[in-house]
Design a protein around this motif. Structure first.
Motif, PDB file in Angstrom:
ATOM      1  N   UNK A 164       0.860  -1.193   0.000  1.00 13.68           N
ATOM      2  CA  UNK A 164       0.000   0.000   0.000  1.00 13.68           C
ATOM      3  C   UNK A 164       0.892   1.238   0.000  1.00 13.68           C
ATOM      4  N   UNK A 165       0.688   2.109  -1.000  1.00 14.36           N
ATOM      5  CA  UNK A 165       1.486   3.325  -1.079  1.00 14.36           C
ATOM      6  C   UNK A 165       0.703   4.556  -0.618  1.00 14.36           C
ATOM      7  N   UNK A 166      -0.634   4.500  -0.712  1.00 15.65           N
ATOM      8  CA  UNK A 166      -1.495   5.584  -0.229  1.00 15.65           C
ATOM      9  C   UNK A 166      -2.742   4.938   0.356  1.00 15.65           C
ATOM     10  N   UNK A 167      -3.249   5.514   1.444  1.00 16.92           N
ATOM     11  CA  UNK A 167      -4.488   5.018   2.065  1.00 16.92           C
ATOM     12  C   UNK A 167      -5.397   6.203   2.341  1.00 16.92           C
ATOM     13  N   UNK A 168      -6.653   6.079   1.905  1.00 18.06           N
ATOM     14  CA  UNK A 168      -7.669   7.089   2.163  1.00 18.06           C
ATOM     15  C   UNK A 168      -8.718   6.505   3.109  1.00 18.06           C
ATOM     16  N   UNK A 169      -9.380   7.357   3.879  1.00 13.68           N
ATOM     17  CA  UNK A 169     -10.473   6.944   4.739  1.00 13.68           C
ATOM     18  C   UNK A 169     -11.769   7.409   4.099  1.00 13.68           C
ATOM     19  N   UNK A 170     -12.743   6.502   3.973  1.00 14.44           N
ATOM     20  CA  UNK A 170     -14.021   6.856   3.372  1.00 14.44           C
ATOM     21  C   UNK A 170     -14.888   7.617   4.370  1.00 14.44           C
ATOM     22  N   UNK A 171     -15.991   8.156   3.888  1.00 12.83           N
ATOM     23  CA  UNK A 171     -16.945   8.850   4.740  1.00 12.83           C
ATOM     24  C   UNK A 171     -17.468   7.891   5.812  1.00 12.83           C
ATOM     25  N   UNK A 172     -17.628   6.609   5.464  1.00 14.72           N
ATOM     26  CA  UNK A 172     -18.126   5.609   6.409  1.00 14.72           C
ATOM     27  C   UNK A 172     -17.067   5.051   7.338  1.00 14.72           C
ATOM     28  N   UNK A 173     -15.795   5.398   7.128  1.00 15.25           N
ATOM     29  CA  UNK A 173     -14.726   4.951   8.010  1.00 15.25           C
ATOM     30  C   UNK A 173     -13.916   3.773   7.502  1.00 15.25           C
ATOM     31  N   UNK A 174     -14.228   3.280   6.307  1.00 18.05           N
ATOM     32  CA  UNK A 174     -13.444   2.183   5.722  1.00 18.05           C
ATOM     33  C   UNK A 174     -12.192   2.764   5.046  1.00 18.05           C
ATOM     34  N   UNK A 175     -11.315   1.901   4.584  1.00 17.35           N
ATOM     35  CA  UNK A 175     -10.100   2.345   3.897  1.00 17.35           C
ATOM     36  C   UNK A 175     -10.182   2.073   2.401  1.00 17.35           C
TER      37      UNK A 175
END
Length: 101
Positions: free
Chosen positions: A35-46
Motif C-alpha cells: 500500500x502506497x497511499x491510504x484514504x479513509x471513506x466517509x463511512x470509516x473504511x479504507x
C-alpha cells in the motif's frame, strides 16, 4: 456561557457548544504490504492504492463497499490517487467488523 448573534437587526442568544476533544490513537496500525497511499471513506473504511510508485501499474481497492479500479492496473499513481480519493470522499460503506472467536 451565552453568545449573542445579530440575525438581521435583532440580537439573539445562542448556547455555546462544548469543545470536542480529539484523542489520537495510541499507535497507528501498520499498512498492509504494497500500500502506497491510504484514504479513509466517509463511512470509516479504507481505500488502498497499491503498486509501484513510478509505473503505470497502480490500482485501488475499497475495503468498505469492495469497489476497485476498473482494470487490474488502473494507470499511473497520479491518476489512481485521484480516482481513489474521489471514491473515498463519496463512499459511505462501513468497514466490516472483525469477528472474534
Amino acid at each position: 456561557m451565552k453568545l449573542l448573534s445579530l440575525r438581521g437587526w435583532k440580537a439573539v442568544e445562542l448556547e455555546a457548544q462544548p469543545a470536542v476533544e480529539v484523542v489520537p490513537e495510541a499507535e497507528p496500525a501498520a499498512w498492509p504490504e504494497g500500500v502506497v497511499i491510504r484514504f479513509v471513506t466517509v463511512g470509516g473504511a479504507h481505500v488502498d492504492v497499491t503498486g509501484p510508485e513510478y509505473s503505470d501499474q497502480t490500482s485501488w481497492y475499497c475495503h468498505g463497499c469492495k469497489d476497485k479500479s476498473q482494470y487490474p492496473y488502473a494507470g499511473y499513481l497520479s491518476s489512481t490517487r485521484s480516482k481513489a480519493n474521489d471514491h473515498a470522499s463519496a463512499c459511505r460503506a462501513l468497514p466490516k467488523p472483525e469477528v472474534s472467536r
